[in-house]
Enzyme design. Structure first.
Site, mmCIF file in Angstrom:
data_model
loop_
_atom_site.group_PDB
_atom_site.id
_atom_site.type_symbol
_atom_site.label_atom_id
_atom_site.label_comp_id
_atom_site.label_asym_id
_atom_site.label_seq_id
_atom_site.Cartn_x
_atom_site.Cartn_y
_atom_site.Cartn_z
ATOM 1 N N SER A 173 0.853 -1.181 0.000
ATOM 2 C CA SER A 173 0.000 0.000 0.000
ATOM 3 C C SER A 173 0.892 1.235 0.000
ATOM 4 O O SER A 173 1.770 1.356 0.853
ATOM 5 C CB SER A 173 -0.884 -0.041 1.257
ATOM 6 O OG SER A 173 -1.582 1.170 1.424
ATOM 7 N N LYS A 232 -1.307 -0.898 -4.339
ATOM 8 C CA LYS A 232 -2.464 -0.104 -3.915
ATOM 9 C C LYS A 232 -1.993 1.324 -3.692
ATOM 10 O O LYS A 232 -0.999 1.558 -3.022
ATOM 11 C CB LYS A 232 -3.022 -0.716 -2.635
ATOM 12 C CG LYS A 232 -3.901 0.181 -1.791
ATOM 13 C CD LYS A 232 -4.660 -0.655 -0.767
ATOM 14 C CE LYS A 232 -4.748 0.030 0.579
ATOM 15 N NZ LYS A 232 -5.467 -0.801 1.560
ATOM 16 N N LYS A 284 -3.091 5.161 -2.452
ATOM 17 C CA LYS A 284 -4.079 5.970 -1.730
ATOM 18 C C LYS A 284 -4.473 7.150 -2.609
ATOM 19 O O LYS A 284 -3.605 7.767 -3.247
ATOM 20 C CB LYS A 284 -3.460 6.497 -0.427
ATOM 21 C CG LYS A 284 -3.121 5.403 0.568
ATOM 22 C CD LYS A 284 -4.363 4.833 1.216
ATOM 23 C CE LYS A 284 -3.988 3.888 2.340
ATOM 24 N NZ LYS A 284 -5.172 3.305 2.989
ATOM 25 N N ASP A 329 -7.241 3.181 -3.031
ATOM 26 C CA ASP A 329 -7.960 3.209 -1.740
ATOM 27 C C ASP A 329 -8.245 4.659 -1.376
ATOM 28 O O ASP A 329 -7.320 5.451 -1.218
ATOM 29 C CB ASP A 329 -7.102 2.538 -0.654
ATOM 30 C CG ASP A 329 -7.830 2.435 0.690
ATOM 31 O OD1 ASP A 329 -8.995 2.875 0.786
ATOM 32 O OD2 ASP A 329 -7.217 1.912 1.651
ATOM 33 N N GLU A 343 -11.212 0.862 -3.284
ATOM 34 C CA GLU A 343 -11.503 0.527 -1.892
ATOM 35 C C GLU A 343 -12.143 1.712 -1.175
ATOM 36 O O GLU A 343 -11.620 2.832 -1.240
ATOM 37 C CB GLU A 343 -10.170 0.122 -1.219
ATOM 38 C CG GLU A 343 -10.284 -0.316 0.228
ATOM 39 C CD GLU A 343 -8.932 -0.788 0.789
ATOM 40 O OE1 GLU A 343 -7.983 -0.997 0.005
ATOM 41 O OE2 GLU A 343 -8.823 -0.916 2.014
ATOM 42 N N ASP A 379 -13.772 -1.680 3.151
ATOM 43 C CA ASP A 379 -12.817 -1.811 4.248
ATOM 44 C C ASP A 379 -13.529 -1.300 5.513
ATOM 45 O O ASP A 379 -14.153 -2.082 6.261
ATOM 46 C CB ASP A 379 -11.548 -1.003 3.897
ATOM 47 C CG ASP A 379 -10.534 -0.881 5.014
ATOM 48 O OD1 ASP A 379 -10.798 -1.355 6.134
ATOM 49 O OD2 ASP A 379 -9.452 -0.293 4.803
ATOM 50 N N LYS A 438 -9.730 -7.068 7.838
ATOM 51 C CA LYS A 438 -8.678 -6.732 8.795
ATOM 52 C C LYS A 438 -9.073 -7.364 10.119
ATOM 53 O O LYS A 438 -10.181 -7.119 10.613
ATOM 54 C CB LYS A 438 -8.535 -5.220 8.967
ATOM 55 C CG LYS A 438 -7.906 -4.531 7.781
ATOM 56 C CD LYS A 438 -7.671 -3.058 8.051
ATOM 57 C CE LYS A 438 -7.192 -2.373 6.768
ATOM 58 N NZ LYS A 438 -7.157 -0.908 6.911
ATOM 59 N N GLY A 453 -4.060 -4.183 5.918
ATOM 60 C CA GLY A 453 -2.991 -3.930 6.891
ATOM 61 C C GLY A 453 -3.238 -2.664 7.677
ATOM 62 O O GLY A 453 -4.032 -1.801 7.267
HETATM 63 O O1 OSB Z 1 -7.193 1.853 4.638
HETATM 64 O O2 OSB Z 1 -6.119 0.065 4.346
HETATM 65 C C1 OSB Z 1 -6.222 1.161 4.889
HETATM 66 C C2 OSB Z 1 -3.122 1.894 6.978
HETATM 67 C C3 OSB Z 1 -3.697 2.444 8.086
HETATM 68 C C4 OSB Z 1 -5.053 2.582 8.154
HETATM 69 C C5 OSB Z 1 -5.847 2.195 7.082
HETATM 70 C C6 OSB Z 1 -5.276 1.635 5.955
HETATM 71 C C7 OSB Z 1 -3.882 1.519 5.890
HETATM 72 C C8 OSB Z 1 -3.158 1.014 4.733
HETATM 73 C C9 OSB Z 1 -1.788 0.460 4.959
HETATM 74 O O3 OSB Z 1 -3.562 1.074 3.611
HETATM 75 C C10 OSB Z 1 -1.758 -0.999 4.874
HETATM 76 C C11 OSB Z 1 -0.453 -1.564 5.356
HETATM 77 O O4 OSB Z 1 0.493 -1.576 4.578
HETATM 78 O O5 OSB Z 1 -0.359 -1.986 6.524
HETATM 79 MG MG MG Z 2 -8.407 0.784 3.264
#
Ligand code: OSB
Ligand code: MG
Length: 370
Positions: free
Chosen positions: A135, A161, A163, A189, A214, A239, A263, A291
């Site tokens: 991510s 992924k 953001k 995401d 996402e 999510d 998660k 994650g």
């Molecule tokens: O939305 O998936 C998410 C990290 C913190 C809070 C929300 C998210 C995330 C990530 C990072 O996208 C995922 C990772 O590499 O741990």
């Molecule tokens: Mg997410």
């Protein structure tokens, strides 16, 4: 299982690079490391909440409070024969899923160790290796983003992924497609940064042929996501909106998503994560493991759950070095082959605690005795 003692270390570790999302920027993470003792065995758990209540309402502080005031006292009161009992024991307490999951994860590890089983196997997982993705946060410039994508593709990550947020969406994704083509597994995401008023903008994502988008809309929404999914070809993955098996059932029945990000912390533990996995398998909804910038213990739990059959899409569980200078476990999580992590075959999570790292980054310690 008779639990004798629980040790909770509050630690704070700097991230290798700051991580920015539509809800904020992080350059360090504080979390709780749980050691649950029963005779000669120790089970490990980790709290996954962020320091601020921006992704969910929980924080490391609320988790610490819930454990101290409610969850640990409940645990002392009831007999535990199987980790699934923990979900039941905690059921009078509303939400606080990440607090519950931190304890429940330690119970699952303990149970697996007592039974001489790898955690993955105790959960019903069959895979020996898992495919993983990465991510990437919101970057300072599109050039920086392209550089990161290139780096992670070289490491073999099987899903990229990115953001996104309003003002940083179509263009960065378009540039990635121009540079790396339409064959790289790419997704976005939004962490709830849009509303249905942005529908024309969101529909434009379809031309980018993303694996999925996402959580584009409200963090607690399933109605508007269903409306959006009807007008988009890109699969929507939920999510934030999925906090339980019941949430998943309703979202699937409404048509709010075609994919679910599971998660462990967000849904209250491994037992609930497994239930969502099983439901999604029945309904032909693929799942992947999300994650929370976990330390090694959280990462190990993610690896174990991802070994279940319906985790058919690469998750966000990258190697330890993606976020940490040094991780709290030994060995660290590494890619065994490009984009692949080996599921440990040793009992429990299959990693040891690196005590010296815990000591180095520890802010405080609490000990609870039964
Ligand atoms: O939305 O998936 C998410 C990290 C913190 C809070 C929300 C998210 C995330 C990530 C990072 O996208 C995922 C990772 O590499 O741990
Ligand atoms: Mg997410």
């Amino acid at each position: 299982m008779k639990i004798d003692k629980i040790i909770i270390d509050h630690i704070k570790m700097p991230l290798v690079h700051p991580f920015e999302t539509s809800f904020g920027k992080m350059s360090e993470k504080d979390f709780l490391v749980i050691q649950m003792h029963s005779g000669e065995y120790v089970g490990y758990g980790e709290s996954v909440a962020l320091p601020d209540p921006t992704y969910t309402e929980e924080t490391t502080g609320t988790i610490s409070y819930m454990l101290d005031q409610f969850l640990i006292p409940l645990l002392w009161r009831e007999a535990i024969h199987h980790p699934d009992d923990v979900t039941e024991i905690f059921s009078p307490i509303r939400r606080n899923n990440m607090a519950k999951a931190a304890v429940e994860g330690a119970v699952w590890d303990l149970y697996s160790k007592q039974n001489g089983l790898p955690l993955a196997k105790a959960l019903g997982g069959k895979r020996k290796t898992i495919d993983v993705g990465v991510s990437i946060g919101i970057e300072k410039s599109i050039d920086n983003l392209i550089e990161k994508v290139e780096h992670f593709l070289q490491e073999g990550y099987k899903k990229i992924k990115v953001k996104i947020k309003p003002g940083y969406d179509i263009e960065p994704l378009q540039k990635i497609r121009e540079k790396f083509g339409y064959n790289i597994p790419l997704m976005a995401d939004a962490n709830s940064a849009y509303t249905l008023q942005d529908i024309e903008k969101l529909k434009k994502l379809d031309s980018l042929k993303l694996l999925m988008v996402e959580q584009p809309l409200g963090f607690d929404d399933i109605v508007d996501h269903a409306k959006l999914q009807k007008q988009m070809t890109t699969p929507i993955c939920l999510d934030e909106s999925i906090n339980s098996r019941e949430d998943a059932r309703k979202a699937i029945e409404l048509g709010s998503c075609k994919i679910i990000n599971i998660k462990i912390g967000r849904v209250g533990g491994l037992s609930e994560a497994k239930k969502i996995h099983d439901l999604c398998a029945q309904r032909h909804i693929p799942v992947w493991c999300g994650g929370m910038l976990e330390g090694g213990i959280g990462r190990a739990h993610n690896i174990a759950i991802t070994s279940l059959a319906n985790f058919t899409i690469a998750g966000d569980t990258s190697a330890s070095s993606r976020y940490w200078h040094e991780d709290i476990i030994l060995p660290e999580v590494v890619l065994s082959k490009p984009g692949t992590i080996q599921v440990p075959a040793a009992p429990g999570i299959g990693y040891e605690l690196n005590e010296s790292i815990i000591q180095k980054y520890r802010i405080s310690r609490k000990i609870y005795e039964n």
